[in-house]
Every structure is written in structure tokens, then in C-alpha cells.
Design a protein around this motif. Structure first.
Motif, short mmCIF file in Angstrom:
data_model
loop_
_atom_site.label_atom_id
_atom_site.label_comp_id
_atom_site.label_asym_id
_atom_site.label_seq_id
_atom_site.Cartn_x
_atom_site.Cartn_y
_atom_site.Cartn_z
N UNK A 131 0.80 -1.23 0.00
CA UNK A 131 0.00 0.00 0.00
C UNK A 131 0.83 1.27 0.00
N UNK A 132 1.82 1.36 0.87
CA UNK A 132 2.58 2.61 0.99
C UNK A 132 3.34 2.95 -0.28
N UNK A 133 3.54 1.99 -1.16
CA UNK A 133 4.20 2.27 -2.44
C UNK A 133 3.32 3.17 -3.33
N UNK A 134 2.03 3.25 -3.00
CA UNK A 134 1.10 4.09 -3.77
C UNK A 134 0.83 5.43 -3.07
N UNK A 135 1.54 5.69 -1.97
CA UNK A 135 1.26 6.88 -1.18
C UNK A 135 1.50 8.16 -1.97
N UNK A 136 2.63 8.24 -2.66
CA UNK A 136 2.93 9.46 -3.43
C UNK A 136 1.94 9.67 -4.57
N UNK A 137 1.51 8.57 -5.20
CA UNK A 137 0.56 8.68 -6.30
C UNK A 137 -0.79 9.18 -5.80
N UNK A 138 -1.22 8.69 -4.64
CA UNK A 138 -2.49 9.17 -4.06
C UNK A 138 -2.42 10.67 -3.78
N UNK A 139 -1.31 11.10 -3.22
CA UNK A 139 -1.15 12.53 -2.93
C UNK A 139 -1.12 13.35 -4.21
N UNK A 140 -0.42 12.84 -5.22
CA UNK A 140 -0.33 13.55 -6.50
C UNK A 140 -1.69 13.71 -7.15
N UNK A 141 -2.51 12.66 -7.08
CA UNK A 141 -3.83 12.68 -7.73
C UNK A 141 -4.93 13.12 -6.78
N UNK A 142 -4.56 13.45 -5.52
CA UNK A 142 -5.51 13.89 -4.49
C UNK A 142 -6.61 12.87 -4.27
#
Length: 412
Positions: A131-142
Motif C-alpha cells: 500500500x505505501x508504495x502508492x502513497x505518493x501517487x495518491x497525494x499527487x492525484x488527491x
């Protein structure tokens, strides 16, 4: 304000989620439920209608989807107009459902960490493996993604945050204790998916102590706890999801998880494990058929949902948090007690499913109302616990506090 919910999964927890979403559809809007087996979804919606759970008139619809197919989940999100996805399917589908939410912009909520079918107990911290590997992508796409928003993990993470914020200058230890003092009347059964249940207890028991990961075997470390309502109970240090995020957010505290087991469960579990029947690796029978022993055991055990009608007794789940306040040592126990019979009468499920299913609905309501619409990936302890407790109090899981000042509601 986000509205319209898509529930992924059709087990005992999904039944609770569907009922609770229906009871709060004035906030959550249209309700859709999807799994690989359409008939299971329809059975849950029949239960919702039978108990007249819908607060207001609205959409209540079942769908078929292979949740391992991220593109198919994304299409369903778009077709239903869902803005919040509550994933209570198998932990094996977490990443595909999360990817669909990232693609569509829908908020994502789950109740357990992602797992791969052929791997057990990977390197800690577990969240960092997937899951945490997608943390930056979630933040980038809000994209709002709330991880582990069941009870444990979930509410217990909020218990820890609350205890630390309200009662301490410095936290020393967090001990999460999960006791089911109920009885289902079966010779042997698990309270949720047997495959997932056994996988939890066949690997290394990881705890965070003295600033490092510690390893033990299951049932190696046990102690007696004296808890509200359920009294004195023996619990064993076990591996569990919330340890892995709490250790990251409170690295100076010891973090341990304890689960209650009776001697009968331990004896049966030990026999099954010792003869290889809890293995996730396939074997070849004398007839040349390939089978996975763990899946055979699952097929032979009672469906956890079938336990609900005859389940009696209560659960007590809470956090004993120790720390320092104004130079003095303090400790506080933040907890909830739930009743199996009450859960069955309300939503047709046993108490374990109830405690797991109510919190993600509370999280969905907070996202819908904007208070937890973080537009980023968060574990529950990274969010304000007070709105969470306020909603949980109202929809069926009240929070209490016990310390040197007595036993009381969290906001008393």
C-alpha cells in the motif's frame, strides 16, 4: 461532499457494511455492492430490505465483478457513479481495488492489509510492501485512501492516537488487546474467513519493541488481562496489521498486539499446523489432483456468517497505552464492548463481523462530510479520532476510557 458508495465483497463484514450504509444513506447516497458471486450480493440486499434498514428511499443494487481485475472495478465505479469504495473483500484484492480508485478518483477504504495468496508474513513493516508504495501517487492525484479502517486495524489505531493526544506528553507503549468472550456452539470455527484467519497465525509474530522489530512464534508469549465486562482473559502476542503503521508513527513506543484464545482453539490449530493442513502451498494427492491444504480446511469449516444466529456473549477490544504526563507515569485503557446477540438482532451478523463492519462506514461518512477527505493516503492514527468516535457512538460502537479517574465515555 462525496456520495454514492460501492461495497466490494459479500461476506459477513460486507453484510454489516451494507446495513450500516443503508441506515445512513441520507449521508452516503446510492448503495452498490459487488463481488464475484452475484447471488451473495443479492442475499445481503434482501437482508437489508427485510430489516427495513434504508433510512430514506434510494438506490440499492447488486453487481458481479472480479475484484482482481482493476479495469473491471474501475468500469463499475464509473457506471455506478460511486465516489467512495469500501473494500471488505479478500485482502488479496486490495491493490487492484486501490488502483481502480486511483484511476477513477474515488475514495478508497479497506479494513485489512494487502496479501498475496502464496506469501505469508512478509518483511515488516507490512504496509511498505504494497500500500505505501502508492502513497505518493495518491497525494499527487488527491485521492483519499484510508487504510485499515476496521476495528483492528482501525478503531484501535484511533484509540492509540486519542490516548496519546489527550493524556500524555510522551508515549512509552501501546498494547492492543482483542478478546472475544463469546460462544458460537460449534466444535471448531473461525470468526471470519478461515483462510485469512489461519494465515495470521502461521507466520512470525512481529512486535515493535526497544526501537526494533522483534520476532516470536505464535502462542509463545501469553499473559492474563483483566478487562471491563469480560473479566480475566488469557491473550497471546500475535502478528497484526496495526502494529506496522503504529510503529512507524510512534517509533519510540513499544507496540504489541494480543489476541485471546482458548485451549481448545490452540490444540486444534496446533494439530492442523503440525500435519501441514494450514499450508498455503499446493500438494499433489494420490489421485494426482493439486490442492492447497489451507483451502481444503476452509471448505470443511463452518461459514463464519452461519455462526451468527446462535452466538452469545461479548467482545472487548481496546488499547492499554502507557506514557508520561507532567513527569509522572500514566496509563489509560481505551476500549469498546460489543454484544453478539445485539449484532445479530440488528443486522443479522455476529459481533466480530459487526465490529469490523461498522467502522469503515463511519469512515465513509466522514469522507462524505469532508472531515476525513484527506486527498492522500492515511492510516487511521494519522486522522483526527474525535469525529470518528462521535460517529461510532451514534451508529453502534461506543468508545470508553478506563484510568485512575474511573471508567467513563470518552467524551465525558
Amino acid at each position: 461532499m462525496k456520495k454514492n458508495v460501492l461495497i466490494i465483497g459479500a461476506g459477513g463484514v460486507a453484510q454489516v457494511v451494507a446495513h450500516k450504509c443503508a441506515q445512513n444513506n441520507d449521508v452516503l447516497g446510492d448503495i452498490h455492492i459487488a463481488s464475484r458471486t452475484l447471488s451473495k450480493c443479492e442475499t445481503i440486499l434482501d437482508s437489508v430490505r427485510e430489516k427495513q434498514s434504508m433510512k430514506t428511499e434510494g438506490v440499492l443494487q447488486a453487481h458481479q465483478v472480479d475484484a482482481t481485475d482493476s479495469a473491471a472495478v474501475a468500469r463499475l465505479i464509473n457506471e455506478t457513479g460511486a465516489q467512495i469504495v469500501i473494500n471488505v473483500g479478500s485482502p488479496f484484492v486490495n491493490m487492484s481495488v486501490l488502483d481502480a480508485c486511483i484511476e477513477t478518483g474515488a475514495a478508497y477504504i479497506d479494513t485489512a492489509i494487502h496479501e498475496e495468496p502464496d506469501k505469508i508474513c512478509e518483511t515488516p513493516p507490512w504496509y511498505a510492501n504494497y500500500e505505501w508504495k502508492k502513497r505518493d501517487l495518491c497525494a499527487e492525484k488527491e485521492v483519499t485512501a484510508i487504510l485499515g479502517a476496521g476495528f483492528d486495524p482501525g478503531v484501535v489505531n484511533a484509540f492509540a492516537r486519542f490516548a496519546i493526544d489527550e493524556f500524555m506528553d510522551e508515549v512509552k507503549s501501546i498494547d492492543i488487546v482483542d478478546i472475544n468472550a463469546g460462544s458460537h456452539g460449534k466444535y471448531f470455527a473461525t470468526n471470519f474467513d478461515p483462510e485469512i484467519n489461519f494465515r495470521e497465525f502461521t507466520g512470525t509474530v512481529y512486535s515493535w519493541q526497544e526501537g526494533a522489530w522483534q520476532e516470536n512464534a505464535m502462542f509463545e508469549v501469553g499473559r492474563e488481562w483483566d478487562l471491563p465486562v469480560v473479566g480475566k482473559q488469557t491473550a497471546y502476542m500475535s502478528g497484526h496489521d496495526e502494529v506496522h503503521s503504529l510503529a512507524a508513527n510512534y517509533p519510540h513506543a513499544d507496540v504489541r498486539f494480543w489476541m485471546g484464545f482458548g485451549e481448545h482453539y490452540i490444540n486444534v490449530f496446533t494439530v492442523l499446523k503440525s500435519i501441514g493442513l494450514l499450508s498455503e502451498q499446493p500438494v499433489i494427492t494420490a489421485e494426482g489432483q493439486e490442492v492447497v491444504p489451507l483451502k481444503v480446511v476452509k471448505a470443511c469449516l463452518p461459514d463464519p456468517a452461519s455462526l451468527a444466529p446462535n452466538y452469545t456473549g461479548k467482545t472487548c477490544i481496546g488499547d492499554l497505552v502507557k506514557g508520561v504526563k507532567d513527569g509522572k507515569e500514566v496509563e489509560v485503557f481505551v476500549y469498546n464492548v460489543a454484544d453478539h446477540k445485539d449484532a445479530y438482532e440488528e443486522v443479522g451478523s455476529q459481533g466480530i463481523s459487526y465490529t469490523a463492519g461498522v467502522p469503515p462506514v463511519a469512515a465513509a461518512m466522514l469522507i462524505a462530510m469532508g472531515e476525513w477527505d484527506a486527498k492522500a493516503m492515511k492510516n487511521v492514527e494519522e486522522l483526527d479520532p474525535k469525529p470518528f468516535f462521535t460517529v461510532l457512538d451514534r451508529i453502534g460502537l461506543p468508545t470508553r476510557v478506563r484510568d485512575e479517574s474511573g471508567d467513563r465515555a470518552w467524551n465525558a
